[in-house]
Design an enzyme around this catalytic site. Structure first.
Site, PDB file in Angstrom:
ATOM      1  N   CYS A 195       3.387  -3.257   4.018  1.00 27.02           N
ATOM      2  CA  CYS A 195       2.484  -2.166   4.406  1.00 27.02           C
ATOM      3  C   CYS A 195       3.141  -1.438   5.570  1.00 27.02           C
ATOM      4  O   CYS A 195       4.358  -1.533   5.737  1.00 27.02           O
ATOM      5  CB  CYS A 195       1.074  -2.673   4.720  1.00 27.02           C
ATOM      6  SG  CYS A 195       0.916  -3.788   6.119  1.00 27.02           S
ATOM      7  N   ASP A 225       0.871  -1.168   0.000  1.00 27.47           N
ATOM      8  CA  ASP A 225       0.000   0.000   0.000  1.00 27.47           C
ATOM      9  C   ASP A 225       0.914   1.226   0.000  1.00 27.47           C
ATOM     10  O   ASP A 225       2.145   1.100  -0.150  1.00 27.47           O
ATOM     11  CB  ASP A 225      -0.991  -0.042   1.182  1.00 27.47           C
ATOM     12  CG  ASP A 225      -0.289   0.075   2.544  1.00 27.47           C
ATOM     13  OD1 ASP A 225       0.950   0.123   2.598  1.00 27.47           O
ATOM     14  OD2 ASP A 225      -1.011   0.121   3.560  1.00 27.47           O
TER      15      ASP A 225
END
Ligand code: RB5
Length: 151
Positions: free
Chosen positions: A66, A8
Site C-alpha cells: 500500500c 490498493d
C-alpha cells in the site's frame, strides 16, 4: 511457492512489478487486486483476502503493498495464523523470516523504491525461520492469538 499478492491503488505499481518478477522466478502467483491504479480500493479489503489465503493454507506466503505498508500490516495481523511484517530493507526482511517466521510481507510504495522492494521480496522468500529460541517466542505470539477473537 504459491504466493498471494495484493495492493490498493497506492501500491499498484509495486505489486504489478513484484507479481511479474515472481512469475518469472517460477512462483505461482494468486493476485487479489487491485487491477489498476485508477481503481481506488480500501486496503483492508485486499489485506484480508491475502491474509485469509495464507491462513487457510491456500498460499504459502503473502505479499501486500500500500502507500506505507502500515495499513496492510495492521489489517493482515488481525487474521488468525498470520504474522505480517512491514519491511523496508533486506535486513528487516531477513529478520522477519529468521526470527519471527513472518508469513506475510508488507511494504510501502510511497516509502520504498520498487527496486528495493524486489530485493526485499527475494530476501523474504529466500530466508528460512531459524527456530530454536525464536520458536518459543513465536509460540507465545500464537498463544496470545488463541486468547483473542481474530477473524
Ligand atoms: C492510501 O491513500 C493510503 O492510506 C494507503 O495506501 C496506506 O498507506 C495505508 O496504510
Amino acid at each position: 511457492m504459491r504466493i498471494a499478492i495484493g495492493s490498493d491503488h497506492a501500491g499498484f505499481n509495486g505489486k504489478k512489478t513484484i507479481a511479474d518478477e515472481l512469475a518469472r522466478m517460477g512462483h505461482e502467483v494468486i493476485d487479489f487486486g487491485v487491477e489498476s491504479p485508477e481503481r481506488k480500493a480500501d486496503y483492508p479489503d485486499i489485506a484480508l483476502r491475502v491474509a485469509r489465503s495464507v491462513a487457510s493454507g491456500d498460499a504459502d506466503r503473502g505479499i501486500l503493498v500500500c502507500g506505507t505498508g502500515i495499513g496492510m500490516s495492521i489489517t493482515a495481523n488481525k487474521v488468525r495464523g498470520v504474522r505480517a511484517a512491514l519491511c523496508y530493507d533486506e535486513f528487516t526482511a531477513r529478520m522477519a523470516r529468521e526470527h519471527n517466521d513472518a508469513n506475510v510481507l508488507t511494504m510501502g510504495e510511497r516509502t520504498t523504491s520498487i527496486h528495493a522492494m524486489l530485493r526485499i521480496v527475494r530476501e523474504f522468500l529466500g530466508t528460512e525461520f531459524a527456530g530454536g529460541r525464536h520458536a518459543a517466542r513465536v509460540d507465545k505470539i500464537m498463544e496470545a492469538e488463541q486468547n483473542s477473537e481474530g477473524c
